[in-house]
Design an enzyme around this catalytic site. Structure first.
Site, PDB file in Angstrom:
ATOM      1  N   ASN A  13       0.868  -1.187   0.000  1.00 29.68           N
ATOM      2  CA  ASN A  13       0.000   0.000   0.000  1.00 29.68           C
ATOM      3  C   ASN A  13       0.899   1.230   0.000  1.00 29.68           C
ATOM      4  O   ASN A  13       1.481   1.571   1.022  1.00 29.68           O
ATOM      5  CB  ASN A  13      -0.904  -0.035   1.246  1.00 29.68           C
ATOM      6  CG  ASN A  13      -1.749   1.206   1.382  1.00 29.68           C
ATOM      7  OD1 ASN A  13      -1.791   2.054   0.472  1.00 29.68           O
ATOM      8  ND2 ASN A  13      -2.432   1.339   2.511  1.00 29.68           N
ATOM      9  N   LYS A  15       0.133   4.269  -0.281  1.00 26.59           N
ATOM     10  CA  LYS A  15      -0.484   5.448   0.347  1.00 26.59           C
ATOM     11  C   LYS A  15      -0.277   6.694  -0.541  1.00 26.59           C
ATOM     12  O   LYS A  15      -0.286   6.569  -1.763  1.00 26.59           O
ATOM     13  CB  LYS A  15       0.056   5.619   1.773  1.00 26.59           C
ATOM     14  CG  LYS A  15      -0.159   4.337   2.606  1.00 26.59           C
ATOM     15  CD  LYS A  15       0.067   4.489   4.082  1.00 26.59           C
ATOM     16  CE  LYS A  15      -0.192   3.164   4.780  1.00 26.59           C
ATOM     17  NZ  LYS A  15      -0.023   3.218   6.232  1.00 26.59           N
ATOM     18  N   HIS A  99      -9.551   1.401   5.081  1.00 27.14           N
ATOM     19  CA  HIS A  99      -8.263   1.533   5.780  1.00 27.14           C
ATOM     20  C   HIS A  99      -8.436   2.465   6.983  1.00 27.14           C
ATOM     21  O   HIS A  99      -9.211   3.425   6.927  1.00 27.14           O
ATOM     22  CB  HIS A  99      -7.217   2.091   4.815  1.00 27.14           C
ATOM     23  CG  HIS A  99      -5.828   1.996   5.353  1.00 27.14           C
ATOM     24  ND1 HIS A  99      -5.330   2.890   6.267  1.00 27.14           N
ATOM     25  CD2 HIS A  99      -4.847   1.084   5.140  1.00 27.14           C
ATOM     26  CE1 HIS A  99      -4.100   2.545   6.585  1.00 27.14           C
ATOM     27  NE2 HIS A  99      -3.777   1.447   5.915  1.00 27.14           N
ATOM     28  N   GLU A 101      -6.679   4.775   8.077  1.00 28.11           N
ATOM     29  CA  GLU A 101      -6.426   6.192   7.790  1.00 28.11           C
ATOM     30  C   GLU A 101      -7.662   6.850   7.190  1.00 28.11           C
ATOM     31  O   GLU A 101      -7.954   8.020   7.471  1.00 28.11           O
ATOM     32  CB  GLU A 101      -5.194   6.327   6.880  1.00 28.11           C
ATOM     33  CG  GLU A 101      -3.911   6.049   7.658  1.00 28.11           C
ATOM     34  CD  GLU A 101      -2.776   5.470   6.834  1.00 28.11           C
ATOM     35  OE1 GLU A 101      -2.816   5.527   5.595  1.00 28.11           O
ATOM     36  OE2 GLU A 101      -1.830   4.943   7.462  1.00 28.11           O
ATOM     37  N   GLU A 171      -5.486  -4.803  10.594  1.00 28.11           N
ATOM     38  CA  GLU A 171      -4.444  -3.801  10.803  1.00 28.11           C
ATOM     39  C   GLU A 171      -4.693  -3.092  12.127  1.00 28.11           C
ATOM     40  O   GLU A 171      -5.502  -2.140  12.173  1.00 28.11           O
ATOM     41  CB  GLU A 171      -4.455  -2.777   9.666  1.00 28.11           C
ATOM     42  CG  GLU A 171      -4.194  -3.381   8.297  1.00 28.11           C
ATOM     43  CD  GLU A 171      -3.629  -2.351   7.330  1.00 28.11           C
ATOM     44  OE1 GLU A 171      -2.567  -2.619   6.768  1.00 28.11           O
ATOM     45  OE2 GLU A 171      -4.223  -1.275   7.162  1.00 28.11           O
ATOM     46  N   GLY A 177       2.631   2.197  10.879  1.00 26.69           N
ATOM     47  CA  GLY A 177       3.605   3.272  10.749  1.00 26.69           C
ATOM     48  C   GLY A 177       4.325   3.607  12.046  1.00 26.69           C
ATOM     49  O   GLY A 177       5.011   4.623  12.142  1.00 26.69           O
ATOM     50  N   SER A 216       3.470  -2.321  10.335  1.00 29.03           N
ATOM     51  CA  SER A 216       4.920  -2.467  10.526  1.00 29.03           C
ATOM     52  C   SER A 216       5.415  -3.873  10.170  1.00 29.03           C
ATOM     53  O   SER A 216       6.314  -4.409  10.824  1.00 29.03           O
ATOM     54  CB  SER A 216       5.320  -2.079  11.951  1.00 29.03           C
ATOM     55  OG  SER A 216       4.954  -0.724  12.208  1.00 29.03           O
TER      56      SER A 216
HETATM   57  P1  13P Z   1       3.071   0.247   7.745  1.00 26.74           P
HETATM   58  O1  13P Z   1       3.515  -1.042   7.119  1.00 26.74           O
HETATM   59  O2  13P Z   1       3.834   1.452   7.293  1.00 26.74           O
HETATM   60  O3  13P Z   1       2.937   0.132   9.228  1.00 26.74           O
HETATM   61  O4  13P Z   1       1.567   0.509   7.197  1.00 26.74           O
HETATM   62  C1  13P Z   1       0.648  -0.525   7.272  1.00 26.74           C
HETATM   63  C2  13P Z   1      -0.543  -0.147   6.497  1.00 26.74           C
HETATM   64  O5  13P Z   1      -1.259   0.778   6.842  1.00 26.74           O
HETATM   65  C3  13P Z   1      -0.825  -0.896   5.262  1.00 26.74           C
HETATM   66  O6  13P Z   1      -2.083  -0.608   4.757  1.00 26.74           O
END
Ligand code: 13P
Length: 254
Positions: A13, A15, A99, A101, A171, A177, A216
């Site tokens: 992803n 982003k 997601h 976010e 997640e 992150g 992560s």
């Molecule tokens: P990270 O791997 O940067 O923690 O992000 C995970 C994520 O949100 C994947 O959709």
């Protein structure tokens, strides 16, 4: 080695990162890096602006393309939105939905995730539906209740044959992150819970449902996570932005 009987699935992803040129370069390096790998499904999710170019670059190869969101209507007066049929037209096979976010920063609610999943399925896209608890919810002992509510709401009214086309990504918000990964045991507990929840609808679909872990995930923790019986792959943010770490991770986890 993964202990799941299901084919491993890894989605990068990306982003809000990458020009078209940068996305093409990254996609090309991922494709070349996994060219000889036969044991996993590999997907990349660029920003909207790069989707079509990346899909064309990856056409007929082993790496598929996902979008990071879609609108729940197919067309109409919805300024700034992108529909599932438009994503299919651009060359996507998958779309990431719900997601954290989007839920946290853009106010996306469970009912919208459900409508988006139905729109994706109508357009022939496979939804990757994201669920997960916040740190406050985990600390309050509400993890499974929160995940259950998200899974139930996202899948409401989706027929079992359509459910068979979906993937779910667990997640935990506190692991995204942050560099703080869920332990394999924490991931397994929630993945097994999600599978049992889906099994209540259809045991056969649940047995083949791929449940991804996200938060992560990196080359050095992917093996331990994939050793759990119900962890079938990863939805990867940061570690997917460099082709070498993403490819290494996919190989370690396949
Ligand atoms: P990270 O791997 O940067 O923690 O992000 C995970 C994520 O949100 C994947 O959709």
């Amino acid at each position: 080695m993964p202990s799941s009987p299901r084919r491993p699935f890894f989605c990068g992803n990306w982003k809000l990162n990458g020009t078209i040129a940068e996305s093409l370069a990254l996609a090309t390096d991922v494709r070349n890096g996994v060219a000889t790998l036969r044991s996993a499904d590999v997907v990349v999710a660029p920003s909207f602006t790069a989707l079509h170019a990346v899909a064309q670059r990856l056409e007929d190869g082993p790496v598929a393309v996902a979008a990071q969101n879609c609108h729940f209507e197919d067309k109409g007066a919805f300024t700034g939105e992108v529909s599932a049929p438009q994503l299919a037209d651009a060359g996507c096979k998958y779309v990431i939905l719900g997601h954290s976010e989007r839920r946290q920063l853009f106010g996306e609610v469970d009912a919208a995730v459900n409508l988006k999943a139905k729109a994706a399925l109508r357009a022939g896209l496979a939804p990757i539906i994201c669920v997960g608890e916040t740190l406050a919810e985990r600390d309050a002992g509400e993890t499974l209740g929160r995940v259950q509510a998200q899974v139930d709401a996202a899948l409401a009214g989706i027929s079992n044959p359509e459910l068979a086309k979906c993937l779910i990504a667990y997640e935990p918000v506190w692991a995204i992150g942050t560099g703080r990964t869920a332990t394999p045991g924490q991931a397994q507990e929630v993945h097994a819970f999600i599978r049992a929840r889906v099994a209540a609808k259809d045991a056969g679909v649940a047995a083949s449902l791929r449940i991804l872990y996200g938060g992560s995930m990196k080359p050095d923790n992917v093996r331990a996570l994939m050793a759990e019986a119900d962890v079938d792959g990863g939805l990867v943010g940061g570690a997917s932005l460099q082709a070498d770490s993403f490819v290494r991770m996919v190989k370690e986890g396949s």
